[in-house]
Design an enzyme around this catalytic site. Structure first.
Site, PDB file in Angstrom:
ATOM      1  N   HIS A  53       0.835  -1.208   0.000  1.00 17.77           N
ATOM      2  CA  HIS A  53       0.000   0.000   0.000  1.00 17.77           C
ATOM      3  C   HIS A  53       0.870   1.259   0.000  1.00 17.77           C
ATOM      4  O   HIS A  53       0.933   1.979   0.986  1.00 17.77           O
ATOM      5  CB  HIS A  53      -0.948  -0.005   1.204  1.00 17.77           C
ATOM      6  CG  HIS A  53      -2.069  -0.986   1.055  1.00 17.77           C
ATOM      7  ND1 HIS A  53      -2.124  -2.165   1.754  1.00 17.77           N
ATOM      8  CD2 HIS A  53      -3.182  -0.961   0.254  1.00 17.77           C
ATOM      9  CE1 HIS A  53      -3.230  -2.824   1.401  1.00 17.77           C
ATOM     10  NE2 HIS A  53      -3.878  -2.121   0.498  1.00 17.77           N
ATOM     11  N   ASN A  54       1.523   1.482  -1.120  1.00 16.44           N
ATOM     12  CA  ASN A  54       2.425   2.631  -1.238  1.00 16.44           C
ATOM     13  C   ASN A  54       1.969   3.532  -2.392  1.00 16.44           C
ATOM     14  O   ASN A  54       0.940   3.267  -3.014  1.00 16.44           O
ATOM     15  CB  ASN A  54       3.862   2.132  -1.439  1.00 16.44           C
ATOM     16  CG  ASN A  54       3.945   1.149  -2.601  1.00 16.44           C
ATOM     17  OD1 ASN A  54       3.335   1.354  -3.632  1.00 16.44           O
ATOM     18  ND2 ASN A  54       4.693   0.064  -2.411  1.00 16.44           N
TER      19      ASN A  54
ATOM     20  N   ASP B  80      -5.910   5.056  -0.984  1.00 13.62           N
ATOM     21  CA  ASP B  80      -5.209   4.421   0.147  1.00 13.62           C
ATOM     22  C   ASP B  80      -4.239   5.402   0.821  1.00 13.62           C
ATOM     23  O   ASP B  80      -3.260   4.980   1.454  1.00 13.62           O
ATOM     24  CB  ASP B  80      -4.451   3.171  -0.317  1.00 13.62           C
ATOM     25  CG  ASP B  80      -5.339   1.935  -0.327  1.00 13.62           C
ATOM     26  OD1 ASP B  80      -6.206   1.835   0.561  1.00 13.62           O
ATOM     27  OD2 ASP B  80      -5.183   1.088  -1.220  1.00 13.62           O
TER      28      ASP B  80
HETATM   29 ZN   LIG Z   1      -5.959  -0.070  -2.640  1.00 11.62          ZN
END
Ligand SMILES: [Zn+2]
Length: 432
Positions: free
Chosen positions: A171-172, A214
């Site tokens: 999740h970057n 995100d």
């Molecule tokens: Zn995502």
């Protein structure tokens, strides 16, 4: 004890909230410097402490095998890696809120679904990739003109968002940019903008949602935050904790001076955009997945009037973009699969060292990566793709690629069985 850079960065982030704004900017610069020079192994610190369930050998195996691509390269080829980091530091300067941003001249084809984001990130760095992707995609749909978005405000906003993505393995910032590009390709190949009569406001809501969806993800899932009583769980009453956090923070950023990308739209348009984005981002909570599958079957296969369904389509495409790594080519699909597994395993390690029940999908001692990917593609992704690809022309290639990647993983089940940790032989990612 080695402490991962991201842990230090998150402590500094915390300190920042108690400072005056002038000092906050200085600390922001320090954090960016810290993150742009990743040279420490990203190992949860508790793994390096004495833990009855982990032998020294297991800890050293995990340390050796579970690092980020750049870190592994840094170990294997220190000279080249130092050079790479130096170059990036010269090119990359953290955001100054009044700064004019100039993007590097680069001929990337944003319409290429198989564009290798990892190769590009080696050259430009993740935050710059986010800015370049965003600029090219918004320019493609003519949104700067149609939505009255000031290019410099937009680039500063993109950079600020990019810098806010944490350096997680999965999740970057590259995940944010990659999903945004996926949504762009969906619009492009399906012709839904025309078929569903989407206005620039609708297009903006989908692409912007994907970009920020995100933002500030901590690399741990909602269940973990809930079970550990984290402050985010308290703040959002245990309901779609992360998704609420991402969208709220992304709108907060746009309220800052020189970052207000909504300054030229009317109040009504802003309210509609907010509603669409909130729906789309809250919809990325995986607990809502089966509802999407049923809704897609109900709304798309029985009703071909896309115009009536455009709000649903925006959330649907956002969720699809988030899940669509395995719809790309084998190289990109494999890389993201390894990364998502590793991020899960790091959470599993955290659960183990906190004496929690280890989520079986996140237990590096029990999960066969190939088998887990066959399961995900076969039971989660393909049933979702089926109604979409059947009803929307031009999307069929997603299903074909997913099937081919599923078969590819299927052929590797035995290989990964042999490489599993509980067989005394931790898996090899085989990064090139
Ligand atoms: Zn995502």
């Amino acid at each position: 004890m080695k402490i991962p850079v991201y842990e230090i960065a998150s402590v500094l982030e915390d300190v920042k909230t108690r400072m005056i704004s002038e000092d906050q900017e200085k600390l922001d610069w320090c954090i960016s410097q810290l993150l742009s020079n990743l040279s420490e192994p990203v190992i949860p610190p508790q793994l390096l402490l004495k833990s009855p369930s982990l032998t020294k050998e297991a800890v050293s195996q995990i340390e050796q095998h579970s690092n980020l691509l750049l870190i592994r390269q840094a170990k294997n080829d220190e000279e080249a890696s130092k050079q790479l980091i130096n170059n990036r530091m010269v090119k990359y300067t953290p955001l100054n809120i009044k700064q004019e941003i100039n993007l590097p001249i680069c001929n990337i084809d944003i319409n290429d679904f198989y564009l290798d984001i990892f190769e590009l990130a080696q050259e430009f760095g993740g935050v710059m990739i986010m800015c370049m992707y965003a600029q090219k995609i918004f320019a493609y749909w003519d949104l700067f003109l149609k939505m009255g978005i000031d290019l410099q405000d937009f680039l500063r906003y993109s950079k600020y968002i990019g810098e806010g993505y944490k350096p997680n393995i999965y999740h970057n910032v590259l995940h944010g940019a990659f999903v945004m590009q996926a949504c762009h390709i969906f619009l492009l190949s399906s012709n839904l903008v025309e078929l569903a009569e989407m206005t620039p406001l609708h297009t903006t809501s989908l692409l912007l949602s994907a970009m920020v969806h995100d933002y500030k993800h901590p690399g741990l899932n909602n269940t973990y935050l809930y079970l550990t009583n984290e402050k985010l769980a308290i703040r959002y009453n245990d309901i779609s904790i992360l998704e609420n956090y991402h969208v709220a923070k992304a709108f907060q950023v746009a309220q800052k001076e020189n970052l207000n990308i909504f300054s030229n739209i009317s109040k009504e348009e802003y309210r509609t955009l907010r509603k669409l984005m909130i729906n789309a981002i809250l919809g990325t909570d995986m607990t809502k997945h089966s509802k999407y599958v049923t809704d897609a079957q109900m709304k798309l296969t029985k009703n071909t009037n896309f115009i009536e369904e455009k709000e649903f389509l925006i959330s649907l495409l956002m969720h699809l973009g988030d899940l669509s790594n395995s719809c790309r080519n084998e190289k990109l699909s494999d890389e993201w699969s390894f990364r998502v597994c590793e991020e899960f395993f790091i959470q599993g390690d955290k659960e183990r060292s906190n004496d929690m029940i280890v989520n079986p999908l996140m237990d590096r001692y029990k999960v066969n990566i190939a088998k887990s990917q066959v399961g995900f593609i076969g039971a989660v992704l393909i049933p979702f793709l089926n109604p979409i690809c059947k009803s929307i022309k031009g999307m069929e290639f997603l299903l074909e690629n997913a099937q081919s990647n599923k078969e590819g993983w299927g052929r590797r089940v035995e290989e990964f069985e042999d490489k599993m940790v509980n067989k005394g032989n931790i898996y090899e990612r085989g990064f090139s």
